[in-house]
Design a protein around this motif. Structure first.
Motif, mmCIF file in Angstrom:
data_model
loop_
_atom_site.group_PDB
_atom_site.id
_atom_site.type_symbol
_atom_site.label_atom_id
_atom_site.label_comp_id
_atom_site.label_asym_id
_atom_site.label_seq_id
_atom_site.Cartn_x
_atom_site.Cartn_y
_atom_site.Cartn_z
ATOM 1 N N GLU A 100 0.855 -1.188 0.000
ATOM 2 C CA GLU A 100 0.000 0.000 0.000
ATOM 3 C C GLU A 100 0.890 1.236 0.000
ATOM 4 O OE1 GLU A 100 -2.193 -3.278 2.175
ATOM 5 O OE2 GLU A 100 -0.343 -2.203 2.689
ATOM 6 N N TRP A 140 -3.628 0.395 -2.977
ATOM 7 C CA TRP A 140 -3.028 -0.942 -2.927
ATOM 8 C C TRP A 140 -2.739 -1.382 -4.358
ATOM 9 C CZ3 TRP A 140 -3.996 -5.512 -5.326
ATOM 10 C CH2 TRP A 140 -3.367 -6.658 -4.827
ATOM 11 N N TYR A 163 -9.180 -5.858 4.282
ATOM 12 C CA TYR A 163 -8.019 -6.345 3.532
ATOM 13 C C TYR A 163 -8.369 -7.600 2.743
ATOM 14 C CZ TYR A 163 -3.297 -7.928 2.430
ATOM 15 O OH TYR A 163 -2.166 -8.355 1.774
#
Length: 285
Positions: A100, A140, A163
């Protein structure tokens, strides 16, 4: 010839350890940590000056190495690099690297650098107030030797659940695009959302192998170099709104070629050797 002679005669047994002598003591290292903890936003030059005034004369490079990694982390990096020392470029090409990165509207001033270790992000001493916070986005992305995958613009804080959504909707498509039906190994760092038990179960349920990774090792992740490339290109774009910023990020990311990615993956053996040569300390990468 004299060294061979001493060895054959047994005189080399019990000789003192060879190699460069460590330039700082454990006590000196503790002094540096205390200097850093007083003000996390000091420059490398300021840290070196105060450390020198305390009686430790050393280089800027040594200051940098001592601040960022503790002894346990350095040993884990060295062990990891030793284990991967004989990996070929072909083996590294099977790894899908991810990370990220934060992108701000104000590219001329990225803010003050703070010296901190893993887990110290929210400590008051590691935070600095500002009159105005520049607008920013967290992104990301993933890359392999074959190119880059689709970007994900992250909304809010990343926890284990969010996530896993990123993995489902962006990591899997990245793997499909870059590897097709071939096997691959996934890489990510040791962020809490990444190392959560539920995230580990997600990988197990999907039959995906995860590469073990040492803490505080951005110099080992080639995608960090891609983020730098994207940010350099954005300085010329100078977006004025968040939508323009996102569009510029996507355009810059899309311009990254498979050749660039392959060159970065091909640097992995050199990165490994650099970590071993540095005995686990940070490298130029």
């Amino acid at each position: 010839m004299s060294a061979v002679s001493r060895h054959l005669s047994g005189k080399s047994v019990g000789r003192k350890k060879c190699g460069k002598k460590r330039c700082t003591t454990r006590r000196g290292d503790r002094t540096l940590r205390k200097i850093v903890e007083k003000d996390r936003f000091q420059t490398l030059g300021d840290l070196r000056k105060q450390w020198t005034e305390s009686g430790v004369e050393t280089s800027r490079a040594t200051v940098h190495r001592r601040v960022l990694l503790n002894q346990k982390q350095r040993q884990k990096r060295l062990t990891w690099a030793t284990e991967k020392q004989h990996w070929t470029v072909a083996q590294w090409s099977k790894v899908l690297f991810s990370d990220e990165s934060k992108f701000c509207m104000s590219f001329g001033n990225q803010g003050a650098r703070v010296w901190r270790k893993t887990g110290e992000k929210e400590m008051p001493k590691c935070l600095k107030s500002s009159v105005k916070y520049p607008q920013s986005v967290m992104v990301w992305g993933a890359m392999s030797a074959a190119g880059v995958g689709p970007l994900c613009f992250i909304k809010g804080r990343v926890n284990a659940a969010s996530y896993q959504e990123i993995l489902e909707h962006f990591m899997l498509p990245s793997a499909e695009k870059l590897y097709g039906d071939e096997d691959f190994v996934f890489q990510h760092d040791l962020a809490p959302a990444h190392s959560a038990k539920t995230t580990g179960k997600w990988f197990t349920d999907h039959g995906i192998t995860v590469l073990n990774w040492p803490a505080n090792s951005p110099d080992l992740n080639p995608i960090e170099n891609l983020w730098d490339i994207v940010k350099r290109k954005l300085r010329d774009a100078r977006p004025n709104t968040l939508d323009e910023l996102k569009a510029a990020i996507e355009a810059s990311w899309a311009s990254i070629t498979p050749q660039q990615c392959h060159r970065l993956i091909a640097s992995m053996p050199r990165r490994i050797e650099a970590v071993i040569s540095a005995k686990g300390f940070p490298t130029k990468y």
